[in-house]
Design an enzyme around this catalytic site. Sequence first.
Site, PDB file in Angstrom:
ATOM      1  CG  PHE A 104      -1.763   1.256   1.330  1.00 30.47           C
ATOM      2  CD1 PHE A 104      -2.734   1.529   0.382  1.00 30.47           C
ATOM      3  CD2 PHE A 104      -1.565   2.153   2.367  1.00 30.47           C
ATOM      4  CE1 PHE A 104      -3.511   2.677   0.465  1.00 30.47           C
ATOM      5  CE2 PHE A 104      -2.339   3.319   2.456  1.00 30.47           C
ATOM      6  CZ  PHE A 104      -3.309   3.571   1.509  1.00 30.47           C
ATOM      7  NE  ARG A 163      -3.396   8.023 -24.988  1.00 31.56           N
ATOM      8  CZ  ARG A 163      -3.191   8.687 -23.872  1.00 31.56           C
ATOM      9  NH1 ARG A 163      -2.513   9.810 -23.892  1.00 31.56           N
ATOM     10  NH2 ARG A 163      -3.635   8.258 -22.706  1.00 31.56           N
TER      11      ARG A 163
END
Lengths: 457, 80
Positions: free
Chosen positions: A205, A295
């Site tokens: 975490f 992209r």
Amino acid sequence: MTRQIKTLFIANRGEIAVRIIRAARELGLKTIQAHSLADAESLAVRLADEAVNIGPPSAAKSYLNVEAVVAAAVASGADAVHPGYGFLAENARFAEAVEAAGLVFVGPTPQQIRMMGDKVSALEAAIRAGVPTVPGSKGRVETPEAAGVVVDRIGFPVMIKASAGGGGRGIRVATSRDEFDRLMPQASAEALAAFGDGGLYIEKFIASSRHVEVQVLGDGYDVVHFYERECSLQRRRQKVWEEAPAAMLPADVRSKLCQSAVDLAKAVQYRGAGTIEYLYDDTTRDFYFLEMNTRIQVEHPVTEMITGFDLVREMIRVSMGEKLRMKQSDIAIRGHAIECRINAEDPTQNFMPAPGLIESLVVPGGAGVRFDSLLYQGYTVPPFYDSLLGKLIVWDEDRASAMTRMARALGELKIGGVKTTRGLHRALASDPDVQAARFDTQFLERWLEKHSNQCVE
Amino acid sequence: MATKDLLSPLPGTFYRKPSPDAPVYKSEGDTVKKGEIIGLIEVMKSFHEVHADADGTITAFHADNEDAVMAGQPLATLAI
């Protein structure tokens, strides 16, 4: 094998279509702008050499319609297609259809898009390339003993997640072994009740993390990086404010981070512009692979400002089969850049979208200021697409002066007729925590609970 | 009987059902209570509910599912 192209078909809209037209024109290419019925009066249509209607306003029937876009590109006589970002930019089937029609796709290969678009195969590629990933069980843990072995290895705090879960449900955080032993059976019972599958997996975490990402460019053989950006200021996982370089990143971590991005892109023989996104924990100075975007990204200008390279022009060049024109040693960071996304949204009304007529427009200028937008006075912003109107980008010698310059440029920007997020950025630019770069990915949502009433125009 | 037009609060795309495979919220002839959802408007990729602003019976829809609509455009007529 190089293939000189002459005409570029732009299968996108908005500010990125304008950006692509500019790059293409500088390369001597003719531009053909695809547009929906709602975009017939767009700035991109006005700037392009030609424009082609590809369908009704609904994006599903125009910009997202693979068959319609490919057919229009072929009929237009173009020999290459630039997909921009969003819409079909990371759709492997679209890239395949463009190539099958005999046109150049300005981006990676369909196989690369597919591999990096799938979370599991992208993570496997990252692990194979030695890129750090969030420590955890790498799959479900079947017994309490197996879970114990994992937490002994990764240390506390840990996150217990339901294998079949999603959207945050079935997630528990344990900070000690006692708590872990108490929470595991609960989590399993809850997962079984909610999803019909009690399977769990365990991950480290990370309480407070920053979003950093590395820009890469590949020619299918070699890969270079253009350093990192930081995009921690987000609302509902949408980036709002971006910077380059990342203010809090130590130099030794920067070089490891950027090298890991190059390693991953080289391992897949990446072609085109790409971004590898990471979580960065600035208490431990660890970074972890999140995903790769295959992209050009919205926030690419901050990288252009600090490195001096035109990424959109370069991605077109490599798509034609040209080799990279720069070596890694040619690319250096100079100064600091910040980008503010100016959206047609009212930050004082929970970011209610605000399309409409642009009654007046004053664009900021002066040294180190760039405004990439879809705006002109008299333009009516249509309601059918996302709310990004433009990006205000500044560069200056260091971060503190870039903050001052951004505040100055925001002060000059005047968009009359629609509500915008300019007021949000003015408030952020004068916030002491933002000025000190003290933020993580949850900062903005917490900040808005107290400050949204200050985000007035 | 008096009638009242229910106007679109926003420009965007009008949806008469919560998801493509779901039935429509309301059909012509249905009665509605003030505040009931009759459709959704999608504007800039966010969805906003359209509520009936009076009790009544829907006598006509003026926009079809997925039609582009302007703010202030009549979506339906209510007999009240």
